[in-house]
Design a protein around this motif. Structure first.
Motif, mmCIF file in Angstrom:
data_model
loop_
_atom_site.group_PDB
_atom_site.id
_atom_site.type_symbol
_atom_site.label_atom_id
_atom_site.label_comp_id
_atom_site.label_asym_id
_atom_site.label_seq_id
_atom_site.Cartn_x
_atom_site.Cartn_y
_atom_site.Cartn_z
ATOM 1 N N ILE A 6 1.003 -1.863 -0.080
ATOM 2 C CA ILE A 6 0.071 0.236 0.277
ATOM 3 C C ILE A 6 1.030 1.416 -0.175
ATOM 4 C CG2 ILE A 6 -1.425 0.936 0.829
ATOM 5 C CD1 ILE A 6 -2.821 -1.612 2.369
ATOM 6 N N ASN A 7 0.182 2.080 -1.178
ATOM 7 C CA ASN A 7 1.659 2.882 -1.152
ATOM 8 C C ASN A 7 0.531 4.749 -1.079
ATOM 9 O OD1 ASN A 7 4.126 2.139 -1.375
ATOM 10 N ND2 ASN A 7 3.459 1.321 -2.662
ATOM 11 N N LEU A 9 -1.794 6.043 0.334
ATOM 12 C CA LEU A 9 -2.938 5.866 0.105
ATOM 13 C C LEU A 9 -3.931 7.099 1.118
ATOM 14 C CD1 LEU A 9 -5.585 3.751 -0.803
ATOM 15 C CD2 LEU A 9 -5.563 2.781 1.753
ATOM 16 N N ASP A 23 0.741 4.288 4.213
ATOM 17 C CA ASP A 23 2.030 2.792 3.401
ATOM 18 C C ASP A 23 2.259 1.680 4.374
ATOM 19 O OD1 ASP A 23 2.551 4.429 1.309
ATOM 20 O OD2 ASP A 23 4.350 5.972 2.937
ATOM 21 N N ILE A 49 -8.418 -2.503 1.324
ATOM 22 C CA ILE A 49 -7.412 -3.769 1.075
ATOM 23 C C ILE A 49 -8.395 -4.724 0.025
ATOM 24 C CG2 ILE A 49 -6.053 -5.859 1.705
ATOM 25 C CD1 ILE A 49 -5.844 -3.335 4.235
ATOM 26 N N GLN A 59 -1.646 3.522 -4.244
ATOM 27 C CA GLN A 59 -1.996 2.549 -4.637
ATOM 28 C C GLN A 59 -2.219 1.028 -3.937
ATOM 29 O OE1 GLN A 59 -2.149 1.873 -7.971
ATOM 30 N NE2 GLN A 59 -1.546 4.254 -8.122
ATOM 31 N N ILE A 60 -3.135 0.256 -4.503
ATOM 32 C CA ILE A 60 -3.056 -0.988 -3.408
ATOM 33 C C ILE A 60 -2.601 -1.900 -4.120
ATOM 34 C CG2 ILE A 60 -4.735 -2.512 -1.980
ATOM 35 C CD1 ILE A 60 -6.644 0.233 -1.328
#
Length: 509
Positions: A6-7, A9, A23, A49, A59-60
């Motif tokens: 995860i980035n 988010l 993150d 998620i 991004q996930i």
């Protein structure tokens, strides 16, 4: 190598920003506990998620080929399958392979002799495959999981006829049998009694793959090797179990507070300089330069102090006689759930009813309240009782806001007073304007308790009131129950909560 990344988010509901560039990474052997106050975004993060909703930014990314399953705390399962049929679906492909193997053996009756070896080899190949995949242990595996979670594999009712708690347990059993690479579990213990929570704890402790679990139960979180706390719109990761988290949390909070205070001093110093020097020709460039520095600064969120929550149950008055008399009572629907019950409760008594899920605790309460008929026997409820009842499941309209929920029952109450009432229970700002179906389980419970605080009573009946509540709210509920002057009938599976109240215990089995 991580199986989930995860980035940056970000996600918001209306004007409320839940996350600030979160993150996180998840690895194959990670057993992660996700914690935080009610409304901090734990359930929302799990939904993101699980790809049930989309992020605003960030991004996930799941590693290719990784499988996951998701247990929602508001799960709804519909269908005409029985529990047995539902669980055996997990192994449907293996049963198909068995049927194929049996067809091969049956074909030997009419097949030419020269094809015997080919048919036998094909059948033997399938049999070996079934053995390797544990096909002949399916029955015992299902029995282990259903027994551990307290559901009947031979339940005759269809899924759509079961209570919400039984449905969730059936779905949880299916998840465990599927053995996906990652389990996403939102409050899995809410409908389990103490023995079943212990079984699930043991099962997940030995789980060879990864899971993320949301829970407010510190004892249950001992199964985790990482704790992630959502707070102040950020995600803080702590290596170790819940006890390790507690020892590290204070250190991290002190460090964050120092950084915040230092940054605020820096900002104020530069803002004062800009205000004094921006209009001066000799210093305007320096002031403009400092303003650019501030514009690029990543400003830290102010550390949030924990807002106090206070539960209240107004008392209306006492009387000197029995509250409830039950004689040779049979409860249930088509057939009795328990042997005959005989019970007497005097005014001012405080009792807790506990026992396995599905044994009849909620059914007893509904029968005593006249919501469902008794099968046989006698229930006498004293007419002097002024009853307030908190049901385990919220049966009302979830398409209304907390403000509208209070207005439905108290139409003359001013909006400002409603907001003040909800604020005492932690339902502030935008939360009061979100529909109930958009609230977390804990937030919905707090809204319901806010309404109950307007109702005077001398008999308080609470069915699993601690489900979904965070630690602070549980403490507030505990104090309110301890100080309540009337009669209390509590149904609870949370031993650590009701034991401190020193209640008279009634066990259903």
């Amino acid at each position: 190598m991580s199986i989930l990344e995860i980035n940056n988010l970000k996600f918001s509901y209306g004007d409320k920003n839940l996350f600030n560039s979160l993150d996180m990474r998840l690895f194959h052997n990670t057993h992660l506990g996700l914690i935080g106050p009610n409304g901090s975004g734990k359930s929302t993060l799990l939904k993101l998620i699980a790809r049930r909703i989309d992020p605003d930014e960030g991004q996930i990314d799941w590693q290719k080929g990784v499988s996951f399953s998701y247990l929602d705390q508001h799960l709804e399962i519909e269908g005409s399958l029985t529990v047995r049929e539902y669980l055996y679906q997990v192994f449907e492909n293996l049963f198909e392979r068995e049927a194929e193997m049996n067809r091969l053996y049956q074909s030997l009756e009419t097949a030419p002799v020269e094809k015997y070896d080919k048919i036998l080899n094909s059948a033997y190949y399938i049999q070996t495959e079934l053995e390797e995949k544990g096909f002949y242990l399916i029955k015992s595996r299902i029995a282990n999981v259903t027994g551990g979670l307290g559901i009947s594999e031979n339940e005759e009712r269809c899924l759509n006829e079961l209570s919400s708690g039984q449905k969730i347990k059936a779905f949880l059993a299916k998840m465990l049998l599927e053995e996906k690479d990652v389990l996403l579990l939102d409050e899995p213990t809410n409908f389990l009694d103490a023995s079943h929570i212990e079984w699930l704890s043991s099962y997940l402790s030995d789980y060879k793959k990864a899971f993320i679990v949301v829970s407010h139960d510190p004892h249950f979180l001992s199964i985790c090797n990482y704790i992630c706390e959502l707070d102040n719109k950020n995600l803080n990761v702590y290596k170790g179990n819940y006890e390790a988290y507690l020892s590290l949390k204070q250190i991290r909070e002190d460090e964050y507070r120092k950084k915040y205070e230092s940054q605020q001093k820096f900002i104020k110093k530069n803002e004062d300089f800009i205000a004094k020097n921006l209009v001066r020709a000799s210093t305007t460039k320096r002031a403009q330069s400092r303003r650019k520095v501030l514009e690029k600064l990543d400003v830290l969120e102010k550390p949030k102090s924990v807002k106090s929550v206070k539960f209240s149950f107004p008392f209306i008055g006492r009387f000197n006689s029995d509250v409830l008399n039950v004689k040779k009572l049979l409860i249930g629907y088509s057939k009795p759930l328990l042997p005959e019950l005989s019970l007497r409760i005097a005014f001012g008594e405080k009792i807790v009813i506990h026992g396995k899920n599905g044994v009849g605790k909620t059914t007893f309460l509904k029968t005593a309240l006249g919501l469902i008929p008794e099968l046989d026997g006698e229930v006498r409820v004293n007419p002097l009782n002024k009853i307030v009842y908190f049901s385990q499941e919220y049966p009302g309209n979830k398409g209304i806001t907390p403000i509208q929920f209070i207005q439905e029952h108290y139409p003359l109450m001013e909006i400002e007073k409603i907001r003040n009432l909800l604020g005492k229970y932690g339902i502030t700002g935008e939360l009061a304007l979100k529909t109930l179906d958009k609230l977390s389980g804990g937030e919905l419970t707090k809204v319901r308790f806010a309404k109950l605080s307007l109702e005077s009573s001398n008999l308080l009946i609470l069915d699993e009131p601690t489900n979904h509540l965070d630690h602070q709210a549980k403490e507030a509920l505990f104090k309110a129950l301890k100080n309540y002057q009337g009669t209390l009938i509590l149904v609870s599976h949370e031993k650590s909560f009701y034991k401190k109240l020193n209640l008279r215990e009634i066990h259903f089995e």
